[in-house]
Structure formats: C-alpha cells, structure tokens
Design an enzyme around this catalytic site. Structure first.
Site, PDB file in Angstrom:
ATOM      1  CG  LEU A  64      -1.959  -1.137   1.275  1.00  0.00           C
ATOM      2  CD1 LEU A  64      -2.906  -0.938   2.447  1.00  0.00           C
ATOM      3  CD2 LEU A  64      -2.749  -1.253  -0.024  1.00  0.00           C
ATOM      4  CE  LYS A  65       5.114   1.052  -4.355  1.00  0.00           C
ATOM      5  NZ  LYS A  65       4.202  -0.035  -4.819  1.00  0.00           N
TER       6      LYS A  65
HETATM    7  O1  C5P Z   1       4.615  -7.707 -14.149  1.00  0.00           O
HETATM    8  P1  C5P Z   1       5.832  -7.281 -13.405  1.00  0.00           P
HETATM    9  O2  C5P Z   1       6.791  -8.413 -13.065  1.00  0.00           O
HETATM   10  O3  C5P Z   1       6.537  -6.106 -14.019  1.00  0.00           O
HETATM   11  O4  C5P Z   1       5.216  -6.784 -12.004  1.00  0.00           O
HETATM   12  C1  C5P Z   1       6.000  -6.217 -11.045  1.00  0.00           C
HETATM   13  C2  C5P Z   1       5.187  -5.823  -9.845  1.00  0.00           C
HETATM   14  O5  C5P Z   1       6.038  -5.105  -8.972  1.00  0.00           O
HETATM   15  C3  C5P Z   1       3.996  -4.909 -10.123  1.00  0.00           C
HETATM   16  O6  C5P Z   1       2.997  -5.186  -9.134  1.00  0.00           O
HETATM   17  C4  C5P Z   1       4.568  -3.541  -9.934  1.00  0.00           C
HETATM   18  O7  C5P Z   1       3.608  -2.603  -9.508  1.00  0.00           O
HETATM   19  C5  C5P Z   1       5.574  -3.782  -8.821  1.00  0.00           C
HETATM   20  N1  C5P Z   1       6.704  -2.857  -8.786  1.00  0.00           N
HETATM   21  C6  C5P Z   1       7.538  -2.638  -9.861  1.00  0.00           C
HETATM   22  N2  C5P Z   1       8.597  -1.799  -9.776  1.00  0.00           N
HETATM   23  C7  C5P Z   1       8.828  -1.177  -8.640  1.00  0.00           C
HETATM   24  C8  C5P Z   1       8.020  -1.397  -7.534  1.00  0.00           C
HETATM   25  C9  C5P Z   1       6.952  -2.249  -7.638  1.00  0.00           C
HETATM   26  O8  C5P Z   1       7.341  -3.207 -10.923  1.00  0.00           O
HETATM   27  N3  C5P Z   1       9.878  -0.406  -8.553  1.00  0.00           N
END
Ligand code: C5P
Length: 237
Positions: A64-65
């Site tokens: 939820l940051k």
């Molecule tokens: O589909 P994917 O592997 O890119 O999903 C990565 C998940 O991690 C998503 O829920 C995304 O919102 C989250 N996330 C991210 N990069 C960040 C922090 C969180 O991709 N720096």
C-alpha cells in the site's frame, strides 16, 4: 534456517476483481511463496483480498506504500499487522518519526515493514522537479533514513540491491521487482535483471508478475523461476 527458494517468489495480484485474484491464488498457491496485494486490488476488494491469500495458506505482501502523518500511518499499520500480513510497504520519505512509529507497532509481530525509497518510475529530471538528487543517491539517503528508524526491509530495483544491502546489513530484507527470466518480454520495465543476477546481487525476495501471468503455462513458469532462485542461492552461499 535459510528461506526456501519457493518462499522467495512473490506473485503480484495485479487484477481488478477479487474473483480473478482468487483464480490466480488457486492456480499458483503451490508454486509461489507470497502473493502481493497492491493498491488496485485493495481499493477494489479491501481486506477480503488479504483473507483470500491467507485462506489458501499463503503469505500476503500488502503493497500500500503508506505515506501520511504518523498517526494515520500508525492506524493503517495496526490494521495490517492485525490481519497478519507478512510484508507491508511504507514510503521512506514519510520521515523518521512516522517510520519509527510504524516500526514500533510492527516490531514483534509477523509483519515485516518494507520501506520504498525512490519509485523506479522516477527519472533524474522528475526527481529534480520535486527537489531530490539523482536516483542512486536519493535511494541511498532514504534507505539510511529507514534503517536508522529501525525499518530493516527495503524495496529496490535489482540495480540498487548490492548498494542497499550494505546499508540494510546482512539481517535486512530486500524485496526486488523488475525481474525477468532471460528471454522474457520486459514489458514496461526498463531496468531489469534475471532471477539469478538479482539473487546474486543480494535480493531476498523477487516480485515477478507478467512473465508468470502471461506464460502459456504459468505454473511451469513459476517453477522454472524457483529453480533458478535455488541455483543462485547455492552459488551465493
Ligand atoms: O509484471 P511485473 O513483473 O513487471 O510486475 C512487477 C510488480 O512489482 C507490479 O505489481 C509492480 O507494480 C511492482 N513494482 C515494480 N517496480 C517497482 C516497484 C513495484 O514493478 N519499482
């Protein structure tokens, strides 16, 4: 005891509706260790999404940051801790007092707080627009703020993992998104690493969404990532 490879794979439930989330939980509960409930699903389904994960015996990462005044963050953290989530994210930029307040609430519970330093969607000009330094130095400074307030878990990109490991120490927790098995589509992720390189750089948990969700056989895709994590852990030890 070291955490088994499967328990280190986090699957984000990046879906709109609880029914769809349940389908993914049922499909993958035996193949990943943690399900991430983010803002979209939580706004749509609330604590039922957390319960759906726990009902299948899996661990929940409530992403939820949180970023608010200390009293409001404390109230939200208390509720998350009471629901027994394994991980909860807060923004390091909420500041030392808010971080110490929520850490005191989570201490001794089963909830590990994770501080978000700089969102990877920021580039240097955008950071400058809000008065922050270049991404690497801003992330390091915010990581120090979190650790000094007692929060020994961080979310970071694979590129930052080894630098932030030195800040959080060997007992800290690094949760790393932006992971793509070699050959997988990067999607909108720009700074990506393979599971083995992320583990090699010091990651404890890997968040992998689309490479599993969009695979022809999501369970097999998850299993292959778990195997890669296991080999990388062996190489690291
Ligand atoms: O589909 P994917 O592997 O890119 O999903 C990565 C998940 O991690 C998503 O829920 C995304 O919102 C989250 N996330 C991210 N990069 C960040 C922090 C969180 O991709 N720096």
């Amino acid at each position: 005891m070291t955490t088994p490879a499967r328990d280190r794979l986090v699957f984000p439930l990046d879906v709109k509706e609880l029914a769809e989330a349940r389908t993914w939980i049922d499909r993958l509960a035996a193949h990943v260790g943690v399900f991430k409930v983010g803002l979209e699903l939580f706004v749509s389904a609330g604590p039922d999404a957390v319960r759906a994960v726990h009902d299948r015996g899996a661990r929940c990462f409530l992403d939820l940051k949180l970023h608010d005044i200390p009293a409001t963050m404390a109230g939200a953290t208390e509720r998350a801790v009471a629901q027994g989530v394994a991980f909860l994210t807060v923004h390091a930029s909420a500041g030392p007092r808010a971080l110490r307040t929520v850490q005191d609430l989570a201490a001794g519970s089963r909830t590990q707080l994770l501080a978000v330093t700089v969102l990877t969607s920021f580039d240097a000009p955008e950071l400058a627009a809000i008065g922050l330094d270049a991404p690497a130095s801003a992330a390091a400074r915010l990581a120090h703020v979190a650790v000094e307030a007692g929060v020994r878990g961080l979310v970071c990109s694979p590129e930052e993992a080894s630098a932030l490991r030195t800040i959080v120490g060997p007992g800290g927790v690094l949760m790393v998104p932006g992971v793509r098995p070699s050959g997988a589509d990067r999607g909108d992720q720009r700074r990506v690493a393979t599971p083995s390189s992320a583990i090699g750089a010091g990651a404890d948990y890997l968040v992998v969404g689309r490479p599993i969700r969009e695979a022809a056989d999501p369970r097999a895709a998850a299993d292959a990532i778990v195997d890669e994590i296991a080999s990388a852990l062996e190489a690291r030890s």
